[in-house]
Write an enzyme that holds these catalytic residues in place. Sequence first.
Site, PDB file in Angstrom:
ATOM      1  CB  ALA A  19       2.700 -13.083  15.133  1.00  0.00           C
ATOM      2  CD  GLU A 216      -6.058  -3.155   0.428  1.00  0.00           C
ATOM      3  OE1 GLU A 216      -5.688  -4.040   1.078  1.00  0.00           O
ATOM      4  OE2 GLU A 216      -6.032  -1.760   0.732  1.00  0.00           O
ATOM      5  CG  HIS A 240       2.517  -3.197  -0.611  1.00  0.00           C
ATOM      6  ND1 HIS A 240       3.485  -3.973   0.053  1.00  0.00           N
ATOM      7  CD2 HIS A 240       1.368  -3.182   0.269  1.00  0.00           C
ATOM      8  CE1 HIS A 240       3.038  -4.396   1.274  1.00  0.00           C
ATOM      9  NE2 HIS A 240       1.902  -3.787   1.696  1.00  0.00           N
TER      10      HIS A 240
END
Length: 487
Positions: A19, A216, A240
Amino acid sequence: MTRPDNHVIVLFGATGDLAKRKLLPGLFHLARAGLLPDSYRIVGSSRGRSALSDDAFRKHAHDAIATFGRSEPSGPAWRTFEESLSFGAADSQDPGPLVAAVRAAEDALGGQPRKLFHLAIPPAAFASFIGMLGDTGLAENSKVIVEKPFGTDLASARALNETIHTVFDESRIFRIDHFLGKESVDNILALRFANGLLEPIWNRDHISHVQIDVPETLGLEGRARFYEVTGAFRDMIVTHLIQVLGIVAMEPPVSLAAQPLRDEKAKVFAALRPIEPGQVVRGQYEGYRGEPGVAPDSPTETFIALRLEVDNWRWAGVPFYLRSGKNLAQHREVITVGLREPPLRMFRTDLPRQEMDRGNKLVIDFGDPGWIAARFLAKEPGPAMRLAPASMTFRYAGSFCQENGLEGYERLILDALLGNQSLFTGADGIEHIWEASAPLLDSPPQLHPYAPGSWGPEPAVSELIAPHQWYLPGAGEDAIAVGRGHL
């Protein structure tokens, strides 16, 4: 475009990292761009021990947007957004504060506004919160966004779907994958179906293999508790990379409406051959077991590369190679479509095989803002017929104004408000993926160690893709990722 109906948006996990980094900044950017409803309220929620007052939540949102957002939280736009914020703590045993906050938000809007619940909470908490929404009546006239992972295997995915379906029918469930909200991923549909140049060759007769590569550079970043029970396969491949594969491999839908798109992706997932453990390389970076929160004998993979096949008329015999992992040499998000060589090689060349392999490819970088390049062999100027690699590149950043572009979460939240499920995954698709994954989950191959900053465990990774090579151009497209077996 049509603006959404008036909504009360409820963020479960409103004080959490997702969030803070994505959802609150994304909602403010949508508000500032005029894409939220004419009238809306945003209710933050978390478990009672993390409860905030309305004012404290507004300050929390301001700080999150100032740190991670693209728009400064100031001026009239911020004041309007700030006034929409309130907070209601929620426990499954004590939903009273949340119910009161949502009802107050509905009363402030008047009429019968719709509700959108975003479950940015651990999957273990889904059942209790879904049940609470049903028991309190909050689920009426509402939709729900569900965050990954969508289960950990076929049995848990089915159980999760059954739990959600007790309260929400499938038309009101939005399983979110922010990769599918990227402009450059959405552009694959336009690239394929709007251009007669490519669709006729988008099949096994002309394509030799496909790579979907998302390495990554980050390590755990304090997420050991999550990662230890998830690993690279569940974290990245299921959620993904296979979702992106669905868009690359799907048949042309009858229209771009939500159901035809979802149906064609589901057919791809249903056609996945079971993943053979012998076609998978699992790795763990050196030092992982010394990370805080990681078991000293952890069997969790931090790297995975695998070969998938789509067993249908279009793709039979074409391997799809997927790769992702932590602590690798570059962070990239790239699809490489390898084209078959002409049947007769009439040009003499002294180029090494590695240079020859750089041609004859379509490369789609789906990192933000993204680009598409056609790699081919061309004649060098001069009296002799000598070949050299060349490229034609389209770049989003240089072709379109990026100021009003939406990030993945922003696009998908807007679609959920509009009720558009085109870029969200259905229950059947998720279950097909877990079904194909069962052999790997039942018999995972051994872990290979690899050095942080490398391209994963060698020689196993290069042997997996042979006779092809991993193609990973640099951020400038012309750079070459060095390392054994990498172009």
